[in-house]
Design a protein around this motif. Structure first.
Motif, mmCIF file in Angstrom:
data_model
loop_
_atom_site.group_PDB
_atom_site.id
_atom_site.type_symbol
_atom_site.label_atom_id
_atom_site.label_comp_id
_atom_site.label_asym_id
_atom_site.label_seq_id
_atom_site.Cartn_x
_atom_site.Cartn_y
_atom_site.Cartn_z
ATOM 1 N N MET A 220 -0.822 7.519 -9.858
ATOM 2 C CA MET A 220 0.508 7.045 -9.530
ATOM 3 C C MET A 220 0.730 5.694 -10.208
ATOM 4 S SD MET A 220 3.313 7.758 -7.907
ATOM 5 C CE MET A 220 2.668 9.217 -7.144
ATOM 6 N N ILE A 221 1.923 5.499 -10.727
ATOM 7 C CA ILE A 221 2.293 4.225 -11.353
ATOM 8 C C ILE A 221 3.409 3.584 -10.544
ATOM 9 C CG2 ILE A 221 3.423 3.186 -13.361
ATOM 10 C CD1 ILE A 221 2.018 5.095 -15.116
ATOM 11 N N TYR A 222 3.291 2.278 -10.341
ATOM 12 C CA TYR A 222 4.345 1.496 -9.709
ATOM 13 C C TYR A 222 4.807 0.431 -10.692
ATOM 14 C CZ TYR A 222 2.991 3.690 -5.349
ATOM 15 O OH TYR A 222 2.727 4.619 -4.360
ATOM 16 N N VAL A 223 6.121 0.317 -10.847
ATOM 17 C CA VAL A 223 6.717 -0.667 -11.755
ATOM 18 C C VAL A 223 7.300 -1.789 -10.908
ATOM 19 C CG1 VAL A 223 8.429 -1.045 -13.555
ATOM 20 C CG2 VAL A 223 7.247 1.155 -13.419
ATOM 21 N N HIS A 224 6.945 -3.020 -11.254
ATOM 22 C CA HIS A 224 7.390 -4.192 -10.502
ATOM 23 C C HIS A 224 8.301 -5.054 -11.372
ATOM 24 C CE1 HIS A 224 4.320 -3.154 -7.567
ATOM 25 N NE2 HIS A 224 3.517 -2.967 -8.601
ATOM 26 N N GLY A 225 9.306 -5.646 -10.742
ATOM 27 C CA GLY A 225 10.202 -6.563 -11.441
ATOM 28 C C GLY A 225 11.576 -5.989 -11.736
ATOM 29 N N MET A 226 11.808 -4.741 -11.348
ATOM 30 C CA MET A 226 13.125 -4.145 -11.564
ATOM 31 C C MET A 226 14.078 -4.645 -10.492
ATOM 32 S SD MET A 226 12.195 -0.184 -12.434
ATOM 33 C CE MET A 226 11.451 0.051 -10.820
ATOM 34 N N SER A 227 15.300 -4.969 -10.902
ATOM 35 C CA SER A 227 16.265 -5.476 -9.927
ATOM 36 C C SER A 227 17.575 -4.690 -9.894
ATOM 37 C CB SER A 227 16.563 -6.954 -10.216
ATOM 38 O OG SER A 227 17.083 -7.089 -11.521
ATOM 39 N N CYS A 228 17.730 -3.734 -10.808
ATOM 40 C CA CYS A 228 18.998 -2.991 -10.858
ATOM 41 C C CYS A 228 18.786 -1.633 -11.520
ATOM 42 C CB CYS A 228 20.048 -3.795 -11.623
ATOM 43 S SG CYS A 228 19.644 -4.048 -13.363
ATOM 44 N N ASN A 229 19.828 -0.820 -11.494
ATOM 45 C CA ASN A 229 19.747 0.505 -12.103
ATOM 46 C C ASN A 229 19.570 0.443 -13.614
ATOM 47 O OD1 ASN A 229 19.795 2.329 -9.921
ATOM 48 N ND2 ASN A 229 21.968 1.922 -9.625
ATOM 49 N N HIS A 230 20.046 -0.619 -14.240
ATOM 50 C CA HIS A 230 19.844 -0.779 -15.684
ATOM 51 C C HIS A 230 18.346 -0.937 -15.975
ATOM 52 C CE1 HIS A 230 20.861 -1.738 -19.798
ATOM 53 N NE2 HIS A 230 20.105 -2.832 -19.713
ATOM 54 N N CYS A 231 17.647 -1.705 -15.157
ATOM 55 C CA CYS A 231 16.198 -1.851 -15.299
ATOM 56 C C CYS A 231 15.520 -0.494 -15.158
ATOM 57 C CB CYS A 231 15.639 -2.795 -14.237
ATOM 58 S SG CYS A 231 16.213 -4.492 -14.321
ATOM 59 N N ARG A 232 15.869 0.237 -14.121
ATOM 60 C CA ARG A 232 15.297 1.563 -13.880
ATOM 61 C C ARG A 232 15.542 2.480 -15.064
ATOM 62 N NH1 ARG A 232 17.506 6.000 -12.937
ATOM 63 N NH2 ARG A 232 19.499 5.072 -12.411
ATOM 64 N N SER A 233 16.761 2.458 -15.580
ATOM 65 C CA SER A 233 17.118 3.292 -16.720
ATOM 66 C C SER A 233 16.299 2.940 -17.964
ATOM 67 C CB SER A 233 18.616 3.147 -17.006
ATOM 68 O OG SER A 233 18.994 3.894 -18.124
ATOM 69 N N ASN A 234 16.081 1.648 -18.187
ATOM 70 C CA ASN A 234 15.280 1.227 -19.339
ATOM 71 C C ASN A 234 13.842 1.717 -19.228
ATOM 72 O OD1 ASN A 234 17.349 -0.048 -20.701
ATOM 73 N ND2 ASN A 234 16.878 -2.067 -19.905
ATOM 74 N N VAL A 235 13.269 1.651 -18.035
ATOM 75 C CA VAL A 235 11.909 2.143 -17.837
ATOM 76 C C VAL A 235 11.861 3.643 -18.099
ATOM 77 C CG1 VAL A 235 10.073 2.512 -16.138
ATOM 78 C CG2 VAL A 235 11.242 0.303 -16.253
ATOM 79 N N GLU A 236 12.809 4.384 -17.542
ATOM 80 C CA GLU A 236 12.837 5.828 -17.758
ATOM 81 C C GLU A 236 13.006 6.158 -19.235
ATOM 82 O OE1 GLU A 236 14.464 7.293 -13.400
ATOM 83 O OE2 GLU A 236 15.899 7.165 -15.059
ATOM 84 N N LYS A 237 13.817 5.401 -19.939
ATOM 85 C CA LYS A 237 14.052 5.647 -21.366
ATOM 86 C C LYS A 237 12.786 5.416 -22.180
ATOM 87 C CE LYS A 237 17.012 4.225 -25.196
ATOM 88 N NZ LYS A 237 18.118 3.352 -25.605
ATOM 89 N N VAL A 238 12.094 4.297 -21.944
ATOM 90 C CA VAL A 238 10.903 4.001 -22.731
ATOM 91 C C VAL A 238 9.776 4.989 -22.423
ATOM 92 C CG1 VAL A 238 9.780 2.277 -21.237
ATOM 93 C CG2 VAL A 238 9.525 2.111 -23.694
ATOM 94 N N VAL A 239 9.639 5.384 -21.162
ATOM 95 C CA VAL A 239 8.588 6.337 -20.813
ATOM 96 C C VAL A 239 8.906 7.721 -21.365
ATOM 97 C CG1 VAL A 239 7.398 7.497 -18.896
ATOM 98 C CG2 VAL A 239 7.840 5.040 -18.783
ATOM 99 N N SER A 240 10.160 8.121 -21.317
ATOM 100 C CA SER A 240 10.514 9.465 -21.806
ATOM 101 C C SER A 240 10.343 9.596 -23.316
ATOM 102 C CB SER A 240 11.937 9.836 -21.392
ATOM 103 O OG SER A 240 12.881 9.019 -22.046
ATOM 104 N N SER A 241 10.248 8.481 -24.023
ATOM 105 C CA SER A 241 10.057 8.533 -25.475
ATOM 106 C C SER A 241 8.593 8.748 -25.873
ATOM 107 C CB SER A 241 10.579 7.247 -26.128
ATOM 108 O OG SER A 241 9.728 6.151 -25.822
ATOM 109 N N ILE A 242 7.692 8.727 -24.906
ATOM 110 C CA ILE A 242 6.264 8.876 -25.170
ATOM 111 C C ILE A 242 5.920 10.361 -25.295
ATOM 112 C CG2 ILE A 242 3.956 8.520 -24.184
ATOM 113 C CD1 ILE A 242 5.155 6.003 -22.806
ATOM 114 N N PRO A 243 5.129 10.712 -26.330
ATOM 115 C CA PRO A 243 4.723 12.115 -26.470
ATOM 116 C C PRO A 243 4.024 12.624 -25.211
ATOM 117 C CG PRO A 243 4.137 10.866 -28.434
ATOM 118 C CD PRO A 243 4.616 9.870 -27.412
ATOM 119 N N GLU A 244 4.233 13.881 -24.922
ATOM 120 C CA GLU A 244 3.652 14.564 -23.771
ATOM 121 C C GLU A 244 4.397 14.305 -22.459
ATOM 122 O OE1 GLU A 244 0.844 16.695 -23.985
ATOM 123 O OE2 GLU A 244 0.856 16.374 -26.146
ATOM 124 N N VAL A 245 5.406 13.401 -22.444
ATOM 125 C CA VAL A 245 6.189 13.189 -21.228
ATOM 126 C C VAL A 245 7.319 14.217 -21.223
ATOM 127 C CG1 VAL A 245 7.744 11.633 -19.984
ATOM 128 C CG2 VAL A 245 5.651 10.736 -21.019
#
Length: 66
Positions: free
Chosen positions: A1-26
């Motif tokens: 399980m991964i926990y991301v710390h420091g997000m304060s808004c939906n834009h932050c959440r969206s950026n994390v999802e975008k960068v992770v979804s760009s990784i092969p095998e995701v």
């Protein structure tokens, strides 16, 4: 399980999802903003995932609990 710390808004959440979804095998990724709990479907290299999230300015912890 991964926990991301420091997000304060939906834009932050969206950026994390975008960068992770760009990784092969995701296949898909979903981040819960209040808890930072990150659900990743697929078989990516988790070290690569953590580095990608950290590269956009967030802290990552791994394990069963925050």
């Amino acid at each position: 399980m991964i926990y991301v710390h420091g997000m304060s808004c939906n834009h932050c959440r969206s950026n994390v999802e975008k960068v992770v979804s760009s990784i092969p095998e995701v296949e898909s990724v979903s981040v819960d903003l209040p808890t930072g709990k990150t659900l990743i479907i697929g078989n990516p290299d988790m070290e690569t995932v953590c580095r990608a999230i950290e590269s956009i300015g967030f802290q990552v912890t791994t394990g069963e609990t925050q």
